[in-house]
Design an enzyme around this catalytic site. Sequence first.
Site, PDB file in Angstrom:
ATOM      1  N   ARG A  72      23.904  62.339  33.014  1.00  0.00           N
ATOM      2  CA  ARG A  72      24.024  61.519  31.790  1.00  0.00           C
ATOM      3  C   ARG A  72      25.500  61.483  31.424  1.00  0.00           C
ATOM      4  O   ARG A  72      26.112  62.527  31.184  1.00  0.00           O
ATOM      5  CB  ARG A  72      23.190  62.113  30.657  1.00  0.00           C
ATOM      6  CG  ARG A  72      23.502  61.464  29.319  1.00  0.00           C
ATOM      7  CD  ARG A  72      22.488  61.765  28.256  1.00  0.00           C
ATOM      8  NE  ARG A  72      21.276  61.008  28.457  1.00  0.00           N
ATOM      9  CZ  ARG A  72      20.387  60.752  27.491  1.00  0.00           C
ATOM     10  NH1 ARG A  72      20.580  61.200  26.277  1.00  0.00           N
ATOM     11  NH2 ARG A  72      19.305  60.055  27.744  1.00  0.00           N
ATOM     12  N   HIS A  76      20.040  52.557  31.598  1.00  0.00           N
ATOM     13  CA  HIS A  76      19.139  53.694  31.378  1.00  0.00           C
ATOM     14  C   HIS A  76      17.842  53.403  32.141  1.00  0.00           C
ATOM     15  O   HIS A  76      16.795  53.129  31.555  1.00  0.00           O
ATOM     16  CB  HIS A  76      18.874  53.829  29.872  1.00  0.00           C
ATOM     17  CG  HIS A  76      18.306  55.161  29.462  1.00  0.00           C
ATOM     18  ND1 HIS A  76      18.124  56.200  30.337  1.00  0.00           N
ATOM     19  CD2 HIS A  76      17.883  55.609  28.243  1.00  0.00           C
ATOM     20  CE1 HIS A  76      17.610  57.235  29.683  1.00  0.00           C
ATOM     21  NE2 HIS A  76      17.456  56.901  28.418  1.00  0.00           N
ATOM     22  N   GLN A 106      14.382  55.202  31.524  1.00  0.00           N
ATOM     23  CA  GLN A 106      13.763  54.718  30.289  1.00  0.00           C
ATOM     24  C   GLN A 106      13.004  53.414  30.533  1.00  0.00           C
ATOM     25  O   GLN A 106      11.833  53.288  30.182  1.00  0.00           O
ATOM     26  CB  GLN A 106      14.859  54.490  29.230  1.00  0.00           C
ATOM     27  CG  GLN A 106      14.319  54.008  27.890  1.00  0.00           C
ATOM     28  CD  GLN A 106      13.518  55.089  27.197  1.00  0.00           C
ATOM     29  OE1 GLN A 106      13.989  56.184  27.026  1.00  0.00           O
ATOM     30  NE2 GLN A 106      12.297  54.777  26.791  1.00  0.00           N
ATOM     31  N   ASP A 114      16.360  49.282  19.815  1.00  0.00           N
ATOM     32  CA  ASP A 114      17.084  50.537  20.075  1.00  0.00           C
ATOM     33  C   ASP A 114      18.161  50.656  18.991  1.00  0.00           C
ATOM     34  O   ASP A 114      18.397  49.700  18.230  1.00  0.00           O
ATOM     35  CB  ASP A 114      17.712  50.483  21.489  1.00  0.00           C
ATOM     36  CG  ASP A 114      18.449  51.764  21.881  1.00  0.00           C
ATOM     37  OD1 ASP A 114      18.239  52.808  21.228  1.00  0.00           O
ATOM     38  OD2 ASP A 114      19.246  51.718  22.839  1.00  0.00           O
ATOM     39  N   CYS A 124      13.017  53.290  22.406  1.00  0.00           N
ATOM     40  CA  CYS A 124      13.236  54.386  23.366  1.00  0.00           C
ATOM     41  C   CYS A 124      13.393  55.732  22.669  1.00  0.00           C
ATOM     42  O   CYS A 124      13.204  56.771  23.300  1.00  0.00           O
ATOM     43  CB  CYS A 124      14.453  54.084  24.223  1.00  0.00           C
ATOM     44  SG  CYS A 124      15.947  53.797  23.264  1.00  0.00           S
ATOM     45  N   ARG A 165       8.009  59.023  30.002  1.00  0.00           N
ATOM     46  CA  ARG A 165       9.281  59.373  30.653  1.00  0.00           C
ATOM     47  C   ARG A 165       9.032  60.480  31.676  1.00  0.00           C
ATOM     48  O   ARG A 165       9.520  60.414  32.805  1.00  0.00           O
ATOM     49  CB  ARG A 165      10.296  59.869  29.603  1.00  0.00           C
ATOM     50  CG  ARG A 165      10.881  58.803  28.685  1.00  0.00           C
ATOM     51  CD  ARG A 165      11.799  57.865  29.431  1.00  0.00           C
ATOM     52  NE  ARG A 165      12.862  58.566  30.125  1.00  0.00           N
ATOM     53  CZ  ARG A 165      14.000  58.969  29.554  1.00  0.00           C
ATOM     54  NH1 ARG A 165      14.234  58.713  28.288  1.00  0.00           N
ATOM     55  NH2 ARG A 165      14.931  59.581  30.264  1.00  0.00           N
TER      56      ARG A 165
HETATM   57  N1   CP Z   1      15.249  57.958  25.084  1.00  0.00           N
HETATM   58  C1   CP Z   1      16.087  58.934  25.477  1.00  0.00           C
HETATM   59  O1   CP Z   1      16.727  58.879  26.529  1.00  0.00           O
HETATM   60  O2   CP Z   1      16.150  59.978  24.621  1.00  0.00           O
HETATM   61  P1   CP Z   1      17.202  61.168  24.661  1.00  0.00           P
HETATM   62  O3   CP Z   1      18.564  60.575  24.367  1.00  0.00           O
HETATM   63  O4   CP Z   1      16.745  62.106  23.575  1.00  0.00           O
HETATM   64  O5   CP Z   1      17.181  61.799  26.006  1.00  0.00           O
HETATM   65  N1  NVA Z   2      21.422  53.103  23.553  1.00  0.00           N
HETATM   66  C1  NVA Z   2      21.201  54.488  23.244  1.00  0.00           C
HETATM   67  C2  NVA Z   2      20.015  54.999  23.997  1.00  0.00           C
HETATM   68  C3  NVA Z   2      19.645  56.424  23.707  1.00  0.00           C
HETATM   69  C4  NVA Z   2      18.489  56.900  24.514  1.00  0.00           C
HETATM   70  C5  NVA Z   2      22.437  55.295  23.563  1.00  0.00           C
HETATM   71  O1  NVA Z   2      23.050  55.061  24.618  1.00  0.00           O
HETATM   72  O2  NVA Z   2      22.817  56.131  22.766  1.00  0.00           O
END
Ligand code: CP
Ligand code: NVA
Length: 300
Positions: free
Chosen positions: A101, A128, A131, A216, A256, A284
């Site tokens: 990540r 992502h 997701q 989102d 999400c 997920r």
């Molecule tokens: N939806 C998602 O990826 O959540 P987190 O940022 O908590 O991992």
């Molecule tokens: N768009 C958001 C998604 C979090 C799961 C981010 O990148 O923070």
Amino acid sequence: MKKDFISISDMDPKEIQAIFELTGKLKKNKSKFAKALSGKTIALIFQKPSNRTRVSFEVGMYQLGGNSIYLGPDEINLGVRESIHDVAKTLSRYCDGIVLRTYEHKNVLEMAKFASIPVINGLSDFSHPCQALADIFTVKEKLKSLKGKTLVYTGDGNNVCNSLIYACFKTGMKINVATPAGFEPESSVVRAAGGSVRLFNDPIEAAKGADVVYTDVWASMGQEDEAEKRKEIFKPFQVNQKLLSFANKGALVMHCLPAHRGQEITDGAIDSPQSVVFDEAENRMHVQKAILIKLLGAKK
Ligand code: CP
Ligand code: NVA
């Protein structure tokens, strides 16, 4: 040849279908797969916070008989303490897979290039994919078929939006994306998805005929400085009862998570009987277990 999971654009519809089939089996019969990845370990390198992604990968790996090691921002300090190249090479000597990540998407590509083990994109500023696959699996569970169904995404044309566009395109769904001008999804993604995606600046126009309404956060991780300014710009794009009244009756409400209740979505919408946000969160784990088995499991 090792295989990575970096973008849904790299997958063909048959591969997605196979992941969904395996996901269904994993969800129904957990014990059958209790040793599927026994003796294997994944490294979770996270440069941003996480609840769902971290926990679902850790628990998922445990349920498959494997192990995971969480490496937060302070441990590896990617690119500062050590180059991505050296991290990739080192972890490839210990582990069987890496979930990353990160901020810039090119970090994921670089990790995949230098690692000799599969690399999974656990979210970048661009996409992502875990997701979006879990989301479309959830839509399939709820609506039974995907072909010709319309998902409406309203809000910021961000990483989640980009991956949903690819996922809808690959699974025969249509997607309407409503954003303020200047916050559209990546043009390369829109181009790749051809006629399956339509862009709007008016969320009400976009919501007409929706089978799914998705949103989102307005400011993603890394954009915290812009959060106040964005609150004003994105106000008309909120998912609320009024917007839902333009969608098909009973349209699924999706997010999400994490959600900023009262901003991109109201309590009334996210807590409504139409909302499937916690099914998405649960899925997920099931979808990622299928991805892990496909990438790390013994080849037949
Ligand atoms: N939806 C998602 O990826 O959540 P987190 O940022 O908590 O991992
Ligand atoms: N768009 C958001 C998604 C979090 C799961 C981010 O990148 O923070």
